[in-house]
Write an enzyme that holds these catalytic residues in place. Structure first.
Site, PDB file in Angstrom:
ATOM      1  N   LYS A 100       7.571  -2.707   9.292  1.00 47.64           N
ATOM      2  CA  LYS A 100       6.506  -2.847   8.303  1.00 47.64           C
ATOM      3  C   LYS A 100       6.554  -1.732   7.268  1.00 47.64           C
ATOM      4  CE  LYS A 100       2.700  -4.641   6.672  1.00 47.64           C
ATOM      5  NZ  LYS A 100       2.898  -5.843   5.859  1.00 47.64           N
ATOM      6  N   LYS A 113       9.565 -14.388   1.567  1.00 47.77           N
ATOM      7  CA  LYS A 113       8.806 -14.706   2.787  1.00 47.77           C
ATOM      8  C   LYS A 113       9.627 -15.602   3.709  1.00 47.77           C
ATOM      9  CE  LYS A 113       6.363 -12.302   2.685  1.00 47.77           C
ATOM     10  NZ  LYS A 113       5.887 -11.399   1.685  1.00 47.77           N
ATOM     11  N   CYS A 127       9.703   3.586  12.688  1.00 48.50           N
ATOM     12  CA  CYS A 127       9.414   4.215  13.963  1.00 48.50           C
ATOM     13  C   CYS A 127       7.949   4.646  14.019  1.00 48.50           C
ATOM     14  CB  CYS A 127      10.284   5.435  14.253  1.00 48.50           C
ATOM     15  SG  CYS A 127      12.039   5.093  14.206  1.00 48.50           S
ATOM     16  N   HIS A 153      22.732 -22.519 -15.743  1.00 46.60           N
ATOM     17  CA  HIS A 153      23.744 -21.476 -15.963  1.00 46.60           C
ATOM     18  C   HIS A 153      24.486 -21.129 -14.679  1.00 46.60           C
ATOM     19  CE1 HIS A 153      22.353 -20.947 -20.047  1.00 46.60           C
ATOM     20  NE2 HIS A 153      21.107 -20.897 -19.592  1.00 46.60           N
ATOM     21  N   TRP A 165      12.897   2.014  15.201  1.00 50.42           N
ATOM     22  CA  TRP A 165      13.632   1.145  14.273  1.00 50.42           C
ATOM     23  C   TRP A 165      14.942   1.885  14.019  1.00 50.42           C
ATOM     24  CZ3 TRP A 165      15.759   1.289   9.326  1.00 50.42           C
ATOM     25  CH2 TRP A 165      16.067   0.049   8.757  1.00 50.42           C
ATOM     26  N   ARG A 174       5.904  -0.765  13.033  1.00 54.17           N
ATOM     27  CA  ARG A 174       6.763   0.209  12.358  1.00 54.17           C
ATOM     28  C   ARG A 174       8.210   0.160  12.853  1.00 54.17           C
ATOM     29  NH1 ARG A 174       3.726   4.113   9.778  1.00 54.17           N
ATOM     30  NH2 ARG A 174       5.510   5.495   9.740  1.00 54.17           N
ATOM     31  N   GLU A 231      12.627 -13.744   5.267  1.00 58.29           N
ATOM     32  CA  GLU A 231      12.164 -12.662   6.139  1.00 58.29           C
ATOM     33  C   GLU A 231      11.761 -13.166   7.532  1.00 58.29           C
ATOM     34  OE1 GLU A 231       8.806 -10.842   4.256  1.00 58.29           O
ATOM     35  OE2 GLU A 231       9.274  -8.879   5.067  1.00 58.29           O
ATOM     36  N   ASN A 236      10.196  10.346  13.825  1.00 56.84           N
ATOM     37  CA  ASN A 236      10.218   9.230  12.891  1.00 56.84           C
ATOM     38  C   ASN A 236      10.828   9.769  11.601  1.00 56.84           C
ATOM     39  OD1 ASN A 236       9.562   7.267  10.975  1.00 56.84           O
ATOM     40  ND2 ASN A 236       7.464   8.009  10.769  1.00 56.84           N
ATOM     41  N   GLY A 237      11.968   9.215  11.194  1.00 55.67           N
ATOM     42  CA  GLY A 237      12.571   9.695   9.950  1.00 55.67           C
ATOM     43  C   GLY A 237      14.054   9.911  10.122  1.00 55.67           C
ATOM     44  N   GLU A 279       8.864 -14.278  -4.457  1.00 57.32           N
ATOM     45  CA  GLU A 279       8.068 -13.901  -3.288  1.00 57.32           C
ATOM     46  C   GLU A 279       8.133 -14.991  -2.212  1.00 57.32           C
ATOM     47  OE1 GLU A 279       6.931 -11.383  -2.079  1.00 57.32           O
ATOM     48  OE2 GLU A 279       5.348 -11.959  -0.716  1.00 57.32           O
TER      49      GLU A 279
HETATM   50  C1  AGP Z   1       7.221  -7.809   2.520  1.00 59.83           C
HETATM   51  O1  AGP Z   1       7.023  -9.003   3.180  1.00 59.83           O
HETATM   52  C2  AGP Z   1       8.176  -6.900   3.106  1.00 59.83           C
HETATM   53  N1  AGP Z   1       8.012  -6.700   4.486  1.00 59.83           N
HETATM   54  C3  AGP Z   1       8.615  -5.702   2.303  1.00 59.83           C
HETATM   55  O2  AGP Z   1       9.366  -6.215   1.259  1.00 59.83           O
HETATM   56  C4  AGP Z   1       7.532  -4.738   1.728  1.00 59.83           C
HETATM   57  O3  AGP Z   1       6.788  -5.392   0.756  1.00 59.83           O
HETATM   58  C5  AGP Z   1       8.243  -3.494   1.147  1.00 59.83           C
HETATM   59  O4  AGP Z   1       8.910  -2.830   2.175  1.00 59.83           O
HETATM   60  C6  AGP Z   1       7.309  -2.566   0.430  1.00 59.83           C
HETATM   61  O5  AGP Z   1       6.358  -2.033   1.282  1.00 59.83           O
HETATM   62  P1  AGP Z   1       5.090  -1.258   0.719  1.00 59.83           P
HETATM   63  O6  AGP Z   1       4.283  -2.235  -0.064  1.00 59.83           O
HETATM   64  O7  AGP Z   1       4.376  -0.768   1.945  1.00 59.83           O
HETATM   65  O8  AGP Z   1       5.580  -0.134  -0.131  1.00 59.83           O
END
Ligand code: AGP
Length: 610
Positions: A605, A487, A2, A506, A76, A27, A490, A101-102, A483
Site C-alpha cells: 500500500k 485497477k 514493510c 495510430h 515487502w 504495507r 493491479e 522498514n526501508g 485509472e
Molecule cells: C493505487 O491503486 C496504487 N496502489 C498505487 O498506484 C498508489 O496510488 C501509489 O503508490 C501512490 O501512493 P500514494 O497516493 O500513497 O502516494
C-alpha cells in the site's frame, strides 16, 4: 513498504504485536516475524513466509513464546526473496534483534567490512548489516541506545528501525530517517509502529517522530531525541481514528468497503471547505491567499493513482487559464528542469509517505520552485509536514492496496484548488457558485453510480478467460481510462492498457480482436461525437465493446456493443462519477479470478522505497 510494531509493557505483548501486524499488512505481506525477550531474558524469534496468518499458525505451534518486550515485522521484499531467513527480525548473535522498514543504500560496503571482521551472514537482506553494526558497538561497551545512535550515523538511505536486546530486557530503541514511525503511549506501556492504525486497540495517544528522531523506550520512560541526539519534547497527539475505521465490518474486502464509503468520504472532504456559493480559501492554510495570489502556474507531482488524479486536474486548471504540468514523481526527481517562475508545487498522495513523491518535493524545493501544497489523506505524514499548504482529503483510512476513495476525494480536493486559483483567472463568482453546487451533488450521484453494481457484476463474467483489455477515454476521461486500467491489472492481473480514444488509429487498433474487451467511458460532453466514431472504428474490426455512457448520450446496445447507462452528471464532476463503475468492474473481475483483492501479489500500500 514493510510494517514495524514494537512494545514494552507489563503484560505479554505478543497479541498486541500480532494485532498490530495485521493492521500493517497493507504495507507488505510476503513474510513476517516476531522477536520477544522472554521470562528467562533470552530472545525468542519466530518467522514465516507468507501473510500474517502463517506467522499466527507458527506461533500456535509454539505456545510458550511470550514476553513483555518485543518487536515484529511484515515484509515487502527489496533485497532477497521472501524466505524465512530473509524475514525480519534479524539478529546478530543470540541477544540482539532488529526490524527495519526501508533500504540501507550502503549495505554492500558495510557487508564487506563486516565479513572481513568475521561476521557470517544469515540473509540476503540489506538490513542485517544494521544489526551487526549495533552488535559491534555493544561489544565495545556501548549500551543499546548509544549503539543505535552510533550505527545510524554510518547508514545511508531511508529507513525506520526498532531494536531490542536481551541484555536490556525492558528497553526498545527506535529511529526513523525517511520512513515513518510513531510512538504509542498507554498506561504503563509504550509502543512503536509504522503508523497509528497498528496501535488503535491499545492507545489513541501518540508521539509522531520527526525525521531523524531516535526514541528510547526504557521501562515506562520515553525519551525522544533529534538526529543530533539532543532530547526533544514532541507534542502528544490524540488520534481521532477509531479501531472500527480500520476493521472490515460487514464487507468481504476493504476495497469493496472503501468503494462504498466514497459518498461519505467526499461529503467529509467538502465539509467546512465550502459555503452556500463559494470556497473557503483558508481551508488550505493560513498563508493560502498570499500563496495563491503569487501563483502563476502549477506543477503536480504524484505516483500511480494519485498521478492519474493529477492528470485530470491538468484539464481543469487549464480550462480556467491556469498553466499546469503533471509529472510522475520518480521521473520528476531525476531529471533536469527549467524552473518556471511563481510555480506552485502540488503533491498528491494517499499515504503521504511515498518516497518518490517526497524526494521529488525535496528536489523541487532544492531547484527553486515556489511554494508547495499537498493534497493528502494521512495527517501527520511526511508530505504534510514538508508542505507549506495542506488540504487533507478526509477519506478515512484506506487499507485496500488498490486506491479507490483516496482517488475520488483527491479529485474533489483538486476541484477546490482549481476554484481557488481559477478565481485569479477566468472564474466568475456565478461560475464558482455553479461549480460549488455541482460538488454538493456529488455524494448522492456517487451512491447512484454504486447502484450499478449488480449489472457490473454480470459483465465481469466476460473477463473470466481474458488476458488483455483496452480502456479508452477522451479529455478528462483519458486519465479515468488510465485509472480503470491500473485497477484492473493491479487486482485481477489482467494486462490492461489505456489510450486516448483518438490515438487508436495510430497503432493500438492493430490489437483489436474478439478476444480483447474494449472498455470505454462516454460522458455527455463535447467530445462525445468523436468518441462515438472511435467506438465504431473498434466495432468495425470485430472488437467487443463495453461502454459506460451518460444516459443522455442515448447510446444503445448493438452487436458487439454493451452499453451501461450512468445517470447524467455535469461535466465538471463526470470524471469522479465515471470512476466508480470502473472500480466496481475491476473488483468483480478480481473476485472471479480469485485473486487476493486487498493484497495483490508483489504490491504494497505504502511505497516507501525508491
Ligand atoms: C493505487 O491503486 C496504487 N496502489 C498505487 O498506484 C498508489 O496510488 C501509489 O503508490 C501512490 O501512493 P500514494 O497516493 O500513497 O502516494
Amino acid at each position: 513498504m514493510c510494517g514495524i510494531v514494537g512494545a514494552v509493557a507489563k503484560r505479554n505483548i505478543l497479541p498486541i504485536l500480532l494485532n498490530g501486524l495485521r493492521k500493517l499488512e497493507y504495507r507488505g505481506y510476503d513474510s513476517a516475524g516476531v522477536a520477544v525477550v522472554n521470562a528467562e531474558d533470552q530472545i525468542s524469534r519466530i518467522r514465516s513466509v507468507g501473510k500474517i496468518i502463517e506467522l499466527e499458525k507458527a506461533l500456535d505451534r509454539a505456545p510458550d513464546i511470550q514476553g513483555t518486550t518485543g518487536i515484529a515485522h511484515t515484509r515487502w521484499a527489496t533485497h532477497g526473496p521472501p524466505t524465512e531467513s530473509n524475514a525480519h527480525p534479524h539478529m546478530s548473535g543470540s541477544r540482539l534483534a532488529l526490524v527495519c522498514n526501508g533500504i540501507v543504500e550502503n549495505h554492500e560496503s558495510l557487508r564487506l567490512a563486516q565479513k572481513a571482521k568475521g561476521f557470517e551472514f544469515q540473509s540476503d537482506t540489506d538490513t542485517e548489516v544494521i544489526v551487526n553494526e549495533i552488535y559491534q558497538h555493544i561489544a565495545q561497551g556501548a549500551d543499546l541506545l548509544n549503539a543505535v545512535k552510533s550505527t545510524i550515523k554510518s547508514l545511508q538511505g531511508a529507513f525506520a528501525i526498532g531494536v531490542i536486546s536481551a541484555d536490556e530486557p525492558y528497553r526498545l530503541v527506535g529511529a526513523r530517517r525517511g520512513s515513518p514511525l510513531v510512538v504509542g503511549v498507554g498506561k504503563d506501556e509504550t509502543f512503536l509502529a509504522s503508523d497509528m492504525s497498528a496501535l488503535l486497540s491499545v492507545t489513541k495517544d501518540f508521539f509522531i517522530l520527526d525525521d531523524g528522531d531516535i526514541v528510547d523506550i526504557n521501562g515506562t520512560n520515553v525519551t525522544i531525541m533529534d538526529q543530533l541526539g539532543q532530547p526533544q519534547q514532541r507534542q502528544l497527539k490524540t488520534s481521532t481514528l477509531t479501531a472500527e475505521s480500520v476493521e472490515l465490518g460487514e464487507h468481504r474486502h476493504f476495497m469493496l468497503k472503501e468503494i462504498h464509503e466514497q459518498s461519505t468520504a467526499i461529503a467529509n472532504t467538502l465539509e467546512g471547505r465550502i459555503t452556500g456559493t463559494g470556497l473557503l480559501e483558508a481551508s488550505f492554510g493560513a498563508d493560502a491567499t498570499q500563496v495563491f495570489d503569487d501563483t502563476r502556474a502549477v506543477q503536480i507531482i504524484a505516483c500511480g493513482t494519485s498521478y492519474h488524479a493529477g492528470l485530470v486536474a491538468k484539464y481543469w486548471f487549464e480550462e480556467l487559464g491556469v498553466p499546469c504540468q503533471v509529472e510522475i514523481a520518480s521521473e520528476f526527481r531525476s531529471r533536469t528542469h527549467a524552473v518556471p517562475d511563481h510555480c506552485l508545487v502540488v503533491t498528491l498522495s494517499q499515504s503521504g509517505e511515498t518516497i518518490d513523491t517526497l524526494s521529488a518535493l525535496a528536489e523541487a524545493k532544492r531547484i527553486g520552485y515556489g511554494s508547495s501544497l499537498t493534497i493528502c489523506n494521512a495527517p501527520e505524514s511526511s508530505l504534510v509536514r514538508e508542505s507549506d499548504l495542506v488540504l487533507m482529503t478526509h477519506a478515512g483510512p484506506e487499507i485496500g492496496v488498490a486506491s479507490t476513495k483516496a482517488f475520488t476525494t483527491q479529485l474533489v480536493a483538486l476541484r477546490l484548488l482549481v476554484i481557488a486559483l481559477g478565481r485569479r483567472r477566468h472564474l466568475s463568482m456565478e461560475h464558482e457558485a455553479k461549480l460549488i453546487a455541482e460538488l454538493r451533488e456529488l455524494p448522492a450521484k456517487v451512491d447512484e453510480a454504486i447502484k450499478l453494481e449488480p449489472i457490473i457484476k454480470d459483465i465481469a463474467e466476460q473477463f473470466a478467460d481474458k488476458h488483455h483489455t483496452l480502456f479508452l477515454g477522451r479529455g478528462t476521461h483519458y486519465p479515468i481510462a488510465l485509472e480503470g486500467a491500473l485497477k484492473l491489472k493491479e487486482i485481477s492481473y489482467i494486462h490492461a492498457e489505456a489510450y486516448p480514444a483518438g490515438e487508436l488509429k495510430h497503432g493500438p487498433l492493430a490489437l483489436i480482436d474478439s478476444d480483447m474487451p474494449v472498455i470505454s467511458v462516454a460522458p455527455n460532453d463535447r467530445l462525445l461525437d468523436k468518441l462515438k466514431a472511435n467506438i465504431e472504428e473498434v466495432r468495425a474490426r470485430g472488437g467487443k465493446l463495453i461502454v459506460f455512457a451518460d444516459v443522455e448520450t442515448e447510446m444503445s446496445e448493438q452487436k458487439n456493443l454493451t452499453v451501461i447507462n450512468v445517470a447524467s452528471v455535469d461535466s465538471s464532476i463526470a470524471p469522479i462519477i465515471f470512476t466508480i463503475p470502473l472500480q466496481l468492474l475491476s473488483y468483480h473481475v478480481a473476485l472471479i479470478k480469485g485473486t487476493d483483492v486487498d493484497k495483490p501479489r508483489n504490491l504494497a500500500k505504502s511505497v516507501t522505497v525508491e
